[in-house]
Design a protein around this motif. Sequence first.
Motif, short mmCIF file in Angstrom:
data_model
loop_
_atom_site.label_atom_id
_atom_site.label_comp_id
_atom_site.label_asym_id
_atom_site.label_seq_id
_atom_site.Cartn_x
_atom_site.Cartn_y
_atom_site.Cartn_z
N LEU A 134 0.73 -1.27 0.26
CA LEU A 134 0.01 -0.03 0.04
C LEU A 134 0.87 1.35 0.14
N ILE A 135 1.97 1.41 0.98
CA ILE A 135 2.68 2.73 0.98
C ILE A 135 3.27 2.61 -0.56
N TYR A 136 3.91 1.43 -1.23
CA TYR A 136 4.57 1.69 -2.32
C TYR A 136 3.77 2.10 -3.28
N TRP A 137 2.35 1.73 -3.22
CA TRP A 137 1.72 2.56 -4.19
C TRP A 137 1.59 3.85 -3.95
N PHE A 138 1.26 4.40 -2.56
CA PHE A 138 1.04 5.48 -2.27
C PHE A 138 2.24 6.52 -2.63
N ASN A 139 3.22 6.00 -2.75
CA ASN A 139 4.59 6.78 -2.99
C ASN A 139 4.69 7.06 -4.63
N HIS A 140 4.21 6.03 -5.37
CA HIS A 140 4.40 6.10 -6.72
C HIS A 140 3.31 6.19 -7.70
N LEU A 153 -8.95 3.27 -2.63
CA LEU A 153 -9.02 3.14 -1.33
C LEU A 153 -10.65 3.65 -0.82
N SER A 154 -11.02 3.28 0.26
CA SER A 154 -12.58 3.28 0.33
C SER A 154 -12.73 3.99 1.94
N PRO A 155 -13.70 4.82 2.14
CA PRO A 155 -13.88 5.41 3.41
C PRO A 155 -14.28 4.10 4.37
N GLY A 156 -13.82 4.56 5.58
CA GLY A 156 -14.29 3.69 6.87
C GLY A 156 -13.49 2.17 6.69
N VAL A 169 -0.34 4.19 7.99
CA VAL A 169 -1.44 3.97 7.05
C VAL A 169 -2.64 4.48 7.06
N VAL A 170 -3.24 4.81 8.53
CA VAL A 170 -4.39 5.66 8.66
C VAL A 170 -4.22 7.13 8.08
N LYS A 171 -3.17 7.73 8.31
CA LYS A 171 -2.83 8.86 7.75
C LYS A 171 -2.97 9.04 6.29
N VAL A 172 -2.44 7.86 5.39
CA VAL A 172 -2.75 7.87 4.11
C VAL A 172 -4.25 7.71 3.77
N LEU A 173 -4.82 6.86 4.42
CA LEU A 173 -6.36 6.83 4.13
C LEU A 173 -6.90 8.04 4.48
N GLN A 174 -6.83 8.68 5.63
CA GLN A 174 -7.80 9.80 5.86
C GLN A 174 -7.37 11.16 4.81
N ILE A 175 -5.89 11.07 4.69
CA ILE A 175 -5.62 12.42 3.54
C ILE A 175 -6.13 12.01 2.44
N GLU A 176 -5.94 10.91 1.78
CA GLU A 176 -6.44 10.69 0.63
C GLU A 176 -8.09 10.50 0.32
N MET A 177 -8.72 10.24 1.27
CA MET A 177 -10.14 10.12 1.48
C MET A 177 -10.70 11.88 1.39
N THR A 178 -10.13 12.48 2.13
CA THR A 178 -10.33 13.90 2.11
C THR A 178 -9.86 14.67 0.93
N LEU A 179 -8.83 14.36 0.40
CA LEU A 179 -8.33 14.95 -0.96
C LEU A 179 -9.49 14.54 -2.13
N ALA A 308 -15.99 -3.60 6.32
CA ALA A 308 -15.50 -2.36 5.48
C ALA A 308 -15.08 -3.16 4.12
N PRO A 309 -15.10 -2.26 3.05
CA PRO A 309 -14.58 -2.99 1.85
C PRO A 309 -13.07 -3.09 1.66
N LEU A 310 -12.31 -2.56 2.69
CA LEU A 310 -11.00 -2.54 2.68
C LEU A 310 -10.31 -2.80 4.13
N THR A 311 -9.43 -3.93 4.08
CA THR A 311 -8.94 -4.23 5.29
C THR A 311 -7.33 -4.16 5.34
N ILE A 312 -6.52 -3.37 5.96
CA ILE A 312 -5.41 -3.20 5.69
C ILE A 312 -4.69 -3.77 6.94
#
Length: 453
Positions: A134-140, A153-156, A169-179, A308-312
Amino acid sequence: MTEAENKTPRHVMAVVGGATAGSEIARILAERGALVIVFEQNSRPYGKIEDGLPRWHVKQRKDEYEEINQRLDHPNIEYVPLTRMGRELDFEQLRTSWGLSGIVLAHGAWKDRAFPVEGADQFIDRGLVYQNKLIYWFNHYLEKNYDGPRYDLSPGAIVVGGGLASIDVVKVLQIEMTLAALKARGIAGDMLALEREGIEPVLNASGLKYGDLDVAPCKLYYRRRVLDMPLSDIPPDAPAKRADALRQARAKILDKAQRKFLFEFQELRAPSGVVVENGAVVGVNFSRTEVADGQVRIVQEGAESARAPLTISSIGSIPEPIPGIAQKGEVYTYVDQKIGLLMDGPTAVFAAGNVLTGKGNIKDSLDSGTEIGSRVAEAYLGLSGEEFKIAEGARKDAAVSGEKIAGAMSARQKIAPDGVSSLLRRVRERQHAVGYEGNYRAWLAKVTPPDLH
């Protein structure tokens, strides 16, 4: 180094992995006169600094990149990119057929610890995602030529973890969902501003509140208590009062992170099963736990189910097993762990960095010594505004390992010039195969994406 320069006997060492630990050990060995062959699985040598730490660490990552570059750009170091152990490089062949003085394994801990539910791994990338990918994807993923895994990514979302990496990981989710929610409203969001200032202040500047976005926050589940979260270390000899204060500091760190990034948290929950529909994970069954005498105990099996539709899964990283190296549990076994010696013989094999510790924890790279203070953890998580060097601790630990390895090698017989020349020819063949022409800086300029984030 050219073959014409090879006129005296010397040690020839292979270092597998060119990031913080590998580059520091390569530098120490090279400065002692050894010819060092650095095998790197990627085109660039930055390891988890580039692919494992979220890309909002802009300045710290660039600074560490240059530190690594300065160490690897040494006349006694031969860089061999795009050469991975177990893929293009066979460990047993390297150890028994190349004729090397020694091998140092510094390839890090990239294997995610298995999600603790039997059979869950059949659903990888079908509702269940591991942290490293997940982090590799987020970075690239914003790069034009990115061809790695992609995630919607999915809310919740559910995150199972408890350490610094799980909060990443939760920062990635919260920031990406907000964006994404801002983009749907025609507002261009700024990842760096959200990470630096927090979600609510950035939204307030646009006249919004988080509740206006109608985006369910992700939720972090931890099998122990918040006071047990490995966000900072407690020295084993700490007095009871000091130890209690440090535990309370962990709770304060989590509270600050929640207020800034608006995720939810549940302690004392351990996954006991997955909810599957149409061949994909759509939730997790959790058991209630307690901590007694430092041990986690199940007090109610399958107490609740979260959908949830996504579990990390973010429960830690460990070194990948290598055929030919004995292991006990998650770590390699040693002939002499004090110097990291895995295997003796004509070609000695050492381990260093996360390979030696058996851990891939972020906090193990933040500081050296026995205590990772709450200030360091808060600085890393963007909760204090303080700057820090991402890999300072890892570099210091690697320097200690490098000196021990160099000391151990000093008593061994050096390789005659003909043997060194033969090794160099093998190195040149591999470099040629991947298009590396011998100039480290020119190679970096060639392979660095112009839109790298």
